[in-house]
Design an enzyme around this catalytic site. Structure first.
Site, mmCIF file in Angstrom:
data_model
loop_
_atom_site.group_PDB
_atom_site.id
_atom_site.type_symbol
_atom_site.label_atom_id
_atom_site.label_comp_id
_atom_site.label_asym_id
_atom_site.label_seq_id
_atom_site.Cartn_x
_atom_site.Cartn_y
_atom_site.Cartn_z
ATOM 1 N N SER A 1 0.808 -1.227 0.000
ATOM 2 C CA SER A 1 0.000 0.000 0.000
ATOM 3 C C SER A 1 0.834 1.267 0.000
ATOM 4 O O SER A 1 0.289 2.357 -0.180
ATOM 5 C CB SER A 1 -0.949 0.013 1.209
ATOM 6 O OG SER A 1 -0.239 0.269 2.397
ATOM 7 N N LYS B 1 1.203 3.996 7.391
ATOM 8 C CA LYS B 1 0.433 4.853 6.487
ATOM 9 C C LYS B 1 0.877 6.307 6.646
ATOM 10 O O LYS B 1 1.536 6.681 7.621
ATOM 11 C CB LYS B 1 -1.069 4.758 6.793
ATOM 12 C CG LYS B 1 -1.698 3.406 6.468
ATOM 13 C CD LYS B 1 -1.777 3.156 4.987
ATOM 14 C CE LYS B 1 -2.488 1.849 4.670
ATOM 15 N NZ LYS B 1 -1.704 0.665 5.055
#
Length: 236
Positions: free
Chosen positions: A156, A194
């Site tokens: 990701s 993230k």
């Protein structure tokens, strides 16, 4: 390895079945773990089943079977051999000790820091605080403060140059500026890597891959466990 909540739920089910022969209800499990809703219990049950610790029996309400217990639980019954894993800086009980300060290696141009497990850059996985080994990194990469390393699993963050199999170097901190890449602990259960953003009063965890959606959480659901300061990649 299990997160602290997964382990506590597994042991709660095991102890209740030893006492009464019947698994606890979802409401009892929710209350025992002090969760706000039963959806969290559903996620924990699914995770335990996927990891082979329990089995749901078909066509029977509340039918759970404990297949195995964590090795740590068995070892804790033996003197001087207990071990209790916990999510990085986010356990249900006492807070685990922070990573040890970086140590200067024999080569004065590098320092040794602990590798504390794996971190998800994709679908969240458990990041267990368990110093598996140490690695040496350039001293200019870490600077002041406490640091630890995590092995990346997932894709990701590929557009930020972080690939599956990389090792990220994290400065231990509980704060970050918008746009920085952080280790985020969600609901005291799952850790993920993230980019940190704010959306009003909420926190956004932003991927660097268009295949993944930005996830929005209330500020009480996310704890910052550190921020990215470096990356190590091995080529095979």
């Amino acid at each position: 390895m299990l997160t602290r909540k997964q382990q506590e739920l597994l042991l709660f089910i095991h102890e209740r079945m030893k006492e009464s022969g019947v698994p606890p209800s979802f409401d009892e499990m929710k209350d025992a773990l002090d969760l706000a809703s039963k959806s969290g219990i559903h996620r924990l049950i699914t995770a335990l089943e996927e990891r082979g610790f329990i089995r749901r029996l078909p066509n029977r309400a509340r039918a759970l079977e404990v297949i195995k217990l964590p090795e740590a639980y068995s070892m804790s019954l033996q003197p001087k051999r207990g071990f209790s894993p916990s999510v990085i800086q986010g356990s249900l009980g006492a807070q685990p000790a922070p990573p040890a300060p970086a140590k200067t290696a024999a080569n004065s141009d590098t320092v040794s820091i602990p590798v504390m497990g794996r971190i998800a850059a994709g679908v969240p996985i458990s990041a267990i605080q368990n110093n598996t080994h140490d690695i040496s990194v350039p001293i200019e990469m870490v600077g002041a403060g406490e640091h630890y390393a995590l092995e990346v699993r997932g894709d990701s963050m590929i557009e930020a140059g972080i690939l599956d199999g990389d090792t990220v170097i994290i400065r231990n901190t509980n704060s970050a500026s918008p746009g920085e890449i952080i280790v985020a602990l969600v609901d005291d259960e799952e850790a993920t890597l993230k980019r940190f953003r704010r959306k009003g009063a909420s926190i956004a965890l932003e991927a660097a891959n268009p295949a993944y959606e930005t996830r929005i959480f209330g500020p009480d659901r996310v704890k910052i466990q550190g921020k990215l300061v470096g990356l190590i990649r091995r080529y095979h």
